[in-house]
Motif scaffolding. Structure first.
Motif, PDB file in Angstrom:
ATOM      1  N   ALA A  85       0.958  -1.251   0.073  1.00 25.19           N
ATOM      2  CA  ALA A  85       0.027   0.088  -0.007  1.00 25.19           C
ATOM      3  C   ALA A  85       0.830   1.219  -0.023  1.00 25.19           C
ATOM      4  N   VAL A  86       1.785   1.175   0.833  1.00 19.60           N
ATOM      5  CA  VAL A  86       2.992   2.264   0.771  1.00 19.60           C
ATOM      6  C   VAL A  86       3.459   2.624  -0.661  1.00 19.60           C
TER       7      VAL A  86
ATOM      8  N   GLU B  81       2.044   6.441  -7.286  1.00 16.97           N
ATOM      9  CA  GLU B  81       1.013   7.191  -7.729  1.00 16.97           C
ATOM     10  C   GLU B  81       1.158   8.643  -7.552  1.00 16.97           C
ATOM     11  N   GLY B  82       2.278   8.915  -6.578  1.00 17.25           N
ATOM     12  CA  GLY B  82       2.221  10.329  -6.138  1.00 17.25           C
ATOM     13  C   GLY B  82       1.274  10.761  -5.404  1.00 17.25           C
ATOM     14  N   ASP B  83       0.634  10.059  -4.687  1.00 15.54           N
ATOM     15  CA  ASP B  83      -0.511  10.309  -3.581  1.00 15.54           C
ATOM     16  C   ASP B  83       0.092  10.581  -2.136  1.00 15.54           C
ATOM     17  N   GLU B  84       0.427  11.916  -2.032  1.00 12.98           N
ATOM     18  CA  GLU B  84       0.885  12.249  -0.777  1.00 12.98           C
ATOM     19  C   GLU B  84       0.223  11.763   0.477  1.00 12.98           C
ATOM     20  N   PRO B  85      -1.283  12.348   0.619  1.00 12.75           N
ATOM     21  CA  PRO B  85      -1.899  11.840   1.783  1.00 12.75           C
ATOM     22  C   PRO B  85      -2.167  10.162   1.912  1.00 12.75           C
ATOM     23  N   SER B  86      -2.197   9.437   0.877  1.00 12.88           N
ATOM     24  CA  SER B  86      -2.495   8.065   0.674  1.00 12.88           C
ATOM     25  C   SER B  86      -1.070   7.502   1.130  1.00 12.88           C
ATOM     26  N   ALA B  87       0.021   8.242   0.816  1.00  9.85           N
ATOM     27  CA  ALA B  87       1.293   7.404   1.204  1.00  9.85           C
ATOM     28  C   ALA B  87       1.550   7.511   2.799  1.00  9.85           C
ATOM     29  N   ALA B  88       1.172   8.912   3.255  1.00  4.76           N
ATOM     30  CA  ALA B  88       1.126   9.039   4.552  1.00  4.76           C
ATOM     31  C   ALA B  88       0.361   8.078   5.499  1.00  4.76           C
ATOM     32  N   GLU B  89      -0.795   7.932   5.010  1.00  2.00           N
ATOM     33  CA  GLU B  89      -2.129   7.083   5.737  1.00  2.00           C
ATOM     34  C   GLU B  89      -1.653   5.716   5.626  1.00  2.00           C
ATOM     35  N   ALA B  90      -0.852   5.239   4.467  1.00  2.00           N
ATOM     36  CA  ALA B  90      -0.387   3.628   4.279  1.00  2.00           C
ATOM     37  C   ALA B  90       0.514   3.599   5.438  1.00  2.00           C
ATOM     38  N   MET B  91       1.517   4.273   5.325  1.00  3.65           N
ATOM     39  CA  MET B  91       2.882   4.324   6.283  1.00  3.65           C
ATOM     40  C   MET B  91       2.345   4.243   7.698  1.00  3.65           C
ATOM     41  N   SER B  92       1.264   5.318   8.041  1.00  3.50           N
ATOM     42  CA  SER B  92       0.744   5.207   9.381  1.00  3.50           C
ATOM     43  C   SER B  92      -0.169   3.795   9.964  1.00  3.50           C
ATOM     44  N   ALA B  93      -0.728   3.413   8.801  1.00  3.15           N
ATOM     45  CA  ALA B  93      -1.356   1.941   9.049  1.00  3.15           C
ATOM     46  C   ALA B  93      -0.241   0.890   9.219  1.00  3.15           C
TER      47      ALA B  93
END
Length: 248
Positions: A200-201, A207-219
């Motif tokens: 997921a990260v 995809e260059g999706d900053e919020p999703s990258a941060a969310e995936a790493m947080s998860a």
């Protein structure tokens, strides 16, 4: 030019003055530092004071000294910061909970920056690390691939301080990773969920999706927190090195 030094703690003051001199002259790695006698004259202190200051700066990686050669400017690397972190953790009795908190701050930020700044080259490194992670069959292989993956995220962030900090933390994180994995497996967690979290990260960074990258790493790091809390609760019970992996 640094001013002459007249106060107490001359070695500390000489150290700061040499750092100031390096900055003023814009000296870079490999450039020559003035000789000890010249520095002593410039700073109006004794040669032994200068030599002690130079030794201290060499110890933290800012200077490089070789027998019979001129002292040159160097660039401190993660190993120098790592020693400082390790001593601080030992001296201040920083526990794994605090280390986990710090990891969450650093790595979530790294993932966000990686999505913004990734390049073809850094994405290739992430893909390689992901492949190695997917092929892990033991805890040691998992930890090694995990280190490579998170280091690749830090490189993709394209911020030298992010990469330096994560590299410096690695000796401490190696111990934390083993503790987390033991707790994760003990409470019923497995390899597949960890692998999916890493994917997921990678997908979000690609995809260059900053919020999703941060969310995936947080998860993903929430998984680590579950493992740490279980390890603490159950007293670090040892686990089989192949526990948690799919049967082959």
């Amino acid at each position: 030019m640094p001013q002459s030094l007249k106060r107490t703690s001359l070695t500390d003051q000489a150290t700061e003055a040499i750092i100031e001199l390096i900055a003023e002259r814009n000296l870079r790695a490999g450039d020559r530092l003035p000789a000890s006698g010249e520095l002593a004259t410039m700073l109006d202190v004794s040669v032994p004071v200068v030599r002690e200051a130079v030794a201290g700066l060499a110890a933290i990686g800012l200077l490089e000294r070789q027998q019979g050669r001129e002292t040159t400017i160097a660039t401190p690397d993660s190993s120098h910061l790592s020693r400082l972190f390790s001593l601080r953790v030992l001296g201040a009795e920083i526990d794994d909970e605090e280390l986990q908190q710090f990891r969450e701050i650093v790595e979530v930020g790294n993932a966000r920056l990686a999505a913004r700044n990734r390049t073809t080259e850094t994405l290739a490194s992430l893909e390689q690390a992901m492949g190695d992670l997917a092929g892990a069959t033991t805890a040691d292989e998992l930890h090694g691939a995990d280190v490579a993956f998170h280091a690749a995220v830090a490189r993709a962030a394209d911020n030298d301080l992010c990469e330096l900090t994560l590299g410096a933390l690695e000796p401490l994180l190696a111990r934390l990773r083993r503790r987390v994995w033991g707790g994760w497996v003990t409470q019923g967690g497995g390899f597949t969920a960890i692998l999916d979290a890493h994917r997921a990260v990678l997908d979000a960074v690609r995809e260059g999706d900053e919020p999703s990258a941060a969310e995936a790493m947080s998860a993903h790091l929430a998984q680590a927190r579950v493992g740490l809390e279980e390890s603490i609760r159950r007293g670090d019970q040892p686990v089989d090195p192949r526990a948690g992996f799919p049967a082959h």
